[in-house]
Design an enzyme around this catalytic site. Structure first.
Site, PDB file in Angstrom:
ATOM      1  N   ASN A 189      93.483 -26.310  32.740  1.00 37.29           N
ATOM      2  CA  ASN A 189      94.262 -25.494  32.293  1.00 37.29           C
ATOM      3  C   ASN A 189      93.472 -24.029  31.729  1.00 37.29           C
ATOM      4  O   ASN A 189      93.870 -23.933  30.795  1.00 37.29           O
ATOM      5  CB  ASN A 189      95.038 -26.091  31.052  1.00 37.29           C
ATOM      6  CG  ASN A 189      95.753 -27.264  31.668  1.00 37.29           C
ATOM      7  OD1 ASN A 189      95.638 -28.568  31.162  1.00 37.29           O
ATOM      8  ND2 ASN A 189      96.771 -27.056  32.205  1.00 37.29           N
TER       9      ASN A 189
ATOM     10  N   LYS B 192      93.420 -26.887  23.588  1.00 35.33           N
ATOM     11  CA  LYS B 192      92.577 -25.829  24.056  1.00 35.33           C
ATOM     12  C   LYS B 192      91.790 -25.265  23.260  1.00 35.33           C
ATOM     13  O   LYS B 192      90.642 -24.686  23.635  1.00 35.33           O
ATOM     14  CB  LYS B 192      93.536 -25.003  25.076  1.00 35.33           C
ATOM     15  CG  LYS B 192      94.714 -25.508  25.722  1.00 35.33           C
ATOM     16  CD  LYS B 192      94.040 -26.332  26.864  1.00 35.33           C
ATOM     17  CE  LYS B 192      95.108 -27.218  27.310  1.00 35.33           C
ATOM     18  NZ  LYS B 192      94.476 -28.627  28.228  1.00 35.33           N
TER      19      LYS B 192
HETATM   20  C1  LIG Z   1      97.226 -32.188  28.351  1.00 32.68           C
HETATM   21  S1  LIG Z   1      97.364 -33.515  27.788  1.00 32.68           S
HETATM   22  C2  LIG Z   1      96.214 -34.800  28.571  1.00 32.68           C
HETATM   23  C3  LIG Z   1      96.509 -35.048  29.922  1.00 32.68           C
HETATM   24  C4  LIG Z   1      95.709 -35.898  30.626  1.00 32.68           C
HETATM   25  N1  LIG Z   1      94.385 -35.719  30.680  1.00 32.68           N
HETATM   26  C5  LIG Z   1      96.294 -36.143  32.204  1.00 32.68           C
HETATM   27  O1  LIG Z   1      95.716 -35.163  32.959  1.00 32.68           O
HETATM   28  O2  LIG Z   1      96.783 -36.932  32.538  1.00 32.68           O
HETATM   29  C6  LIG Z   1      96.375 -33.482  26.204  1.00 32.68           C
HETATM   30  C7  LIG Z   1      96.252 -34.658  25.207  1.00 32.68           C
HETATM   31  O3  LIG Z   1      95.338 -34.429  24.369  1.00 32.68           O
HETATM   32  C8  LIG Z   1      95.763 -34.974  23.056  1.00 32.68           C
HETATM   33  N2  LIG Z   1      94.813 -34.306  22.118  1.00 32.68           N
HETATM   34  C9  LIG Z   1      95.109 -33.028  21.645  1.00 32.68           C
HETATM   35  N3  LIG Z   1      94.123 -32.368  20.801  1.00 32.68           N
HETATM   36  C10 LIG Z   1      93.147 -33.439  20.774  1.00 32.68           C
HETATM   37  C11 LIG Z   1      92.223 -33.731  20.068  1.00 32.68           C
HETATM   38  N4  LIG Z   1      91.572 -32.809  19.390  1.00 32.68           N
HETATM   39  N5  LIG Z   1      91.551 -34.834  20.329  1.00 32.68           N
HETATM   40  C12 LIG Z   1      91.862 -35.687  21.153  1.00 32.68           C
HETATM   41  N6  LIG Z   1      93.134 -35.739  21.599  1.00 32.68           N
HETATM   42  C13 LIG Z   1      93.876 -34.767  21.711  1.00 32.68           C
HETATM   43  C14 LIG Z   1      97.218 -35.018  23.019  1.00 32.68           C
HETATM   44  O4  LIG Z   1      97.810 -35.894  21.969  1.00 32.68           O
HETATM   45  C15 LIG Z   1      97.521 -35.204  24.462  1.00 32.68           C
HETATM   46  O5  LIG Z   1      97.678 -36.558  24.621  1.00 32.68           O
HETATM   47 MG   LIG Z   2      95.594 -30.346  31.574  1.00 30.25          MG
END
Ligand SMILES: C[S@@+](CC[C@H](N)C(=O)[O-])C[C@H]1O[C@@H](n2cnc3c(N)ncnc32)[C@H](O)[C@@H]1O
Ligand SMILES: [Mg+2]
Length: 242
Positions: free
Chosen positions: A197, A171
């Site tokens: 979110n 976020k």
């Molecule tokens: C909330 S989950 C995504 C859920 C997915 N979009 C869904 O709704 O099925 C967040 C994902 O973002 C990845 N993530 C977190 N920070 C990131 C970044 N700066 N760049 C790329 N991926 C990132 C995490 O490893 C995680 O797998």
């Molecule tokens: Mg989400």
């Protein structure tokens, strides 16, 4: 409280309290690998069955997917925009990638950026099982390091800008990564930004930016529910670049 709701609530609390979920993108107890096994063992090889299997798993052992309830807003936004090229920031186990790609027309493509090697690998297998491998390209890494690769993929698709961006990763990165996309001309007039979110956990800097820059964005916030919890409020913010 029913035993299933108690177990889901507890697994959500333990996941969100674990440091690995913020650093490495997984809950730290192997649930994402179990999810993959569940998809490969139980789901039929089509998007609906894969999504249903993931939703059923997540109701027992919580997963940070957009989920079936909020997912309807994502479906509607994608089908309204009819994008040819989509960027997803944050794939996790590939649930939203399957949701988005299942709505894309022939020849349209989703590029999904995911920082974790393990999650990227799970997403590729889940997408393949759903029969959508030709529509989804998973790029492993952070946007700041992958801009050139993303630009090259866009060029291969004869596109200058993304039509639709699903923002659902760290976020704190919503605004900085949008600014990277803007700086490199990867978004433009007509690009739809769908930010998940916006209440839980929230991204106030991003929300302020799109809501206050009324000359650059037309923005609507939709009230909805947090993934797999019908009693917890959440929201998504959908902005269109002017
Ligand atoms: C909330 S989950 C995504 C859920 C997915 N979009 C869904 O709704 O099925 C967040 C994902 O973002 C990845 N993530 C977190 N920070 C990131 C970044 N700066 N760049 C790329 N991926 C990132 C995490 O490893 C995680 O797998
Ligand atoms: Mg989400």
């Amino acid at each position: 409280m029913a035993p299933e709701v108690l177990s889901r609530t507890w697994s959500c609390i333990t996941a969100l309290a674990s440091s690995t979920i913020w650093r490495e993108g997984h809950a730290g107890d192997g649930r994402e690998k179990l999810l993959l096994k569940s998809v490969l063992d139980n789901a039929e090889k089509n998007p609906q069955s894969v999504m249903r299997t993931i939703d059923q798993f997540a109701r027992r052992s919580w997963l940070m997917n957009i989920g079936d309830d909020k997912g309807l807003l994502l479906d509607r936004a994608v089908s309204n925009r009819k994008p040819r090229v989509v960027l997803e920031l944050g794939a996790y186990v590939g649930y939203s990638a399957v949701r988005i790609a299942s709505q894309l027309d022939e020849g349209s493509k989703l590029i999904s950026l995911e920082m974790s090697a393990e999650n990227s690998n799970i997403t590729r297998q889940v997408v393949h099982h759903a029969g959508l491998a030709d529509k989804v390209q998973v790029v492993e890494g952070f946007l700041k390091d992958k801009v050139e690769e993303v630009q090259r993929l866009l060029q291969e698709l004869n596109a200058k800008t993304f039509d639709f961006v699903f923002i659902d990763h760290d976020k704190n990165c919503y605004l900085p990564d949008f600014l990277i996309l803007k700086e490199h001309g990867l978004v433009g007039k007509g690009t739809v930004l769908f930010a998940d979110n916006m209440k839980i956990p929230g991204s106030p800097e991003y929300r302020d930016y799109v809501q206050k820059n009324v000359d650059d964005f037309e923005t609507i916030e939709h009230k909805t529910r947090f993934e797999y919890f019908s009693w917890l409020p959440d929201s998504v913010v959908i902005s269109t670049l002017k």
